[in-house]
Design a protein around this motif. Structure first.
Motif, PDB file in Angstrom:
ATOM      1  N   GLY A 143      -7.297  34.012   4.480  1.00 37.22           N
ATOM      2  CA  GLY A 143      -5.844  34.080   4.630  1.00 37.22           C
ATOM      3  C   GLY A 143      -5.189  34.936   3.567  1.00 37.22           C
ATOM      4  O   GLY A 143      -4.295  35.740   3.861  1.00 37.22           O
ATOM      5  N   VAL A 144      -5.626  34.798   2.312  1.00 35.42           N
ATOM      6  CA  VAL A 144      -5.072  35.613   1.228  1.00 35.42           C
ATOM      7  C   VAL A 144      -5.368  37.089   1.490  1.00 35.42           C
ATOM      8  O   VAL A 144      -4.485  37.944   1.363  1.00 35.42           O
ATOM      9  N   VAL A 145      -6.603  37.389   1.887  1.00 34.39           N
ATOM     10  CA  VAL A 145      -6.965  38.777   2.177  1.00 34.39           C
ATOM     11  C   VAL A 145      -6.115  39.315   3.334  1.00 34.39           C
ATOM     12  O   VAL A 145      -5.589  40.431   3.269  1.00 34.39           O
ATOM     13  N   ALA A 146      -5.962  38.527   4.384  1.00 32.85           N
ATOM     14  CA  ALA A 146      -5.197  38.971   5.559  1.00 32.85           C
ATOM     15  C   ALA A 146      -3.728  39.205   5.213  1.00 32.85           C
ATOM     16  O   ALA A 146      -3.142  40.226   5.607  1.00 32.85           O
ATOM     17  N   LEU A 147      -3.123  38.271   4.481  1.00 36.52           N
ATOM     18  CA  LEU A 147      -1.710  38.443   4.125  1.00 36.52           C
ATOM     19  C   LEU A 147      -1.521  39.592   3.142  1.00 36.52           C
ATOM     20  O   LEU A 147      -0.521  40.309   3.213  1.00 36.52           O
ATOM     21  N   THR A 148      -2.457  39.775   2.225  1.00 36.88           N
ATOM     22  CA  THR A 148      -2.371  40.891   1.286  1.00 36.88           C
ATOM     23  C   THR A 148      -2.468  42.214   2.035  1.00 36.88           C
ATOM     24  O   THR A 148      -1.696  43.144   1.788  1.00 36.88           O
ATOM     25  N   TRP A 149      -3.398  42.299   2.960  1.00 32.94           N
ATOM     26  CA  TRP A 149      -3.543  43.504   3.772  1.00 32.94           C
ATOM     27  C   TRP A 149      -2.269  43.767   4.575  1.00 32.94           C
ATOM     28  O   TRP A 149      -1.769  44.891   4.610  1.00 32.94           O
ATOM     29  N   ALA A 150      -1.739  42.705   5.203  1.00 34.94           N
ATOM     30  CA  ALA A 150      -0.512  42.860   5.999  1.00 34.94           C
ATOM     31  C   ALA A 150       0.662  43.295   5.125  1.00 34.94           C
ATOM     32  O   ALA A 150       1.472  44.134   5.537  1.00 34.94           O
ATOM     33  N   ALA A 151       0.763  42.743   3.919  1.00 31.33           N
ATOM     34  CA  ALA A 151       1.848  43.130   3.007  1.00 31.33           C
ATOM     35  C   ALA A 151       1.726  44.598   2.623  1.00 31.33           C
ATOM     36  O   ALA A 151       2.722  45.314   2.551  1.00 31.33           O
ATOM     37  N   ARG A 152       0.512  45.041   2.373  1.00 31.74           N
ATOM     38  CA  ARG A 152       0.291  46.478   2.049  1.00 31.74           C
ATOM     39  C   ARG A 152       0.677  47.356   3.227  1.00 31.74           C
ATOM     40  O   ARG A 152       1.263  48.424   3.037  1.00 31.74           O
ATOM     41  N   GLN A 153       0.355  46.938   4.432  1.00 35.35           N
ATOM     42  CA  GLN A 153       0.690  47.716   5.626  1.00 35.35           C
ATOM     43  C   GLN A 153       2.207  47.806   5.788  1.00 35.35           C
ATOM     44  O   GLN A 153       2.721  48.855   6.167  1.00 35.35           O
TER      45      GLN A 153
END
Length: 156
Positions: A143-153
């Protein structure tokens, strides 16, 4: 690293969309946990003969001796709690990853306690609590990886 850094996992908040999706999935997952956790008999009872045959076949093809029913059961406990960790992070945001792990511990302990007190055909186990908590940690990490990736996008 500054707090404004896109690499800071603390700045990967849950979005309205992630919360809506996670809310529906959490409700369905909660029902599954209750049904599986408090089923009157072990949920793998019907599949145990097939599983034993599959493990025996795996040993014939070179699987190590330590790979047996208890290993498969422990891995299943880990996998079963991955969604809990993931959903808590999707609902609360990546800063709350620790709450996902705590939720895994609390939910698992409650299920195992209920099995010990009310379900004589089930076997409560601290090893299951540990495996479930590890699963929640894995899910929180995803979840942390997914949200971090989404925030970067979103920032790009």
């Amino acid at each position: 690293m500054t707090s404004d850094s896109p690499h800071d996992p603390g700045h990967a908040p849950a979005t309205g969309r992630s919360r809506r999706i996670a809310t529906w999935l959490a409700a369905a997952y909660g029902v599954a946990v209750v049904l599986i956790g408090f089923w009157g008999s072990p949920v793998d009872a019907a599949g145990r003969p097939w599983l034993d045959r599959a493990i025996t076949a795996a040993h014939r093809f070179g699987a190590p001796d330590w790979f047996g029913y208890s290993t498969v059961e422990s891995l299943a406990n880990v996998v079963f709690f991955v969604p809990l960790g993931l959903l808590v992070v999707l609902l609360a945001g990546s800063r709350w990853w620790w709450a996902a792990v705590a939720a895994g511990l609390v939910v698992s302990a409650a299920v195992e306690t209920g099995q010990a007190l009310f379900l004589p055909a089930r076997t409560a186990s601290l090893a299951d609590v540990f495996a479930n908590t590890v699963g929640a940690l894995v899910g929180a990490t995803v979840g942390v990886v997914a949200l971090t990736w989404a925030a970067r996008q979103r920032r790009s």
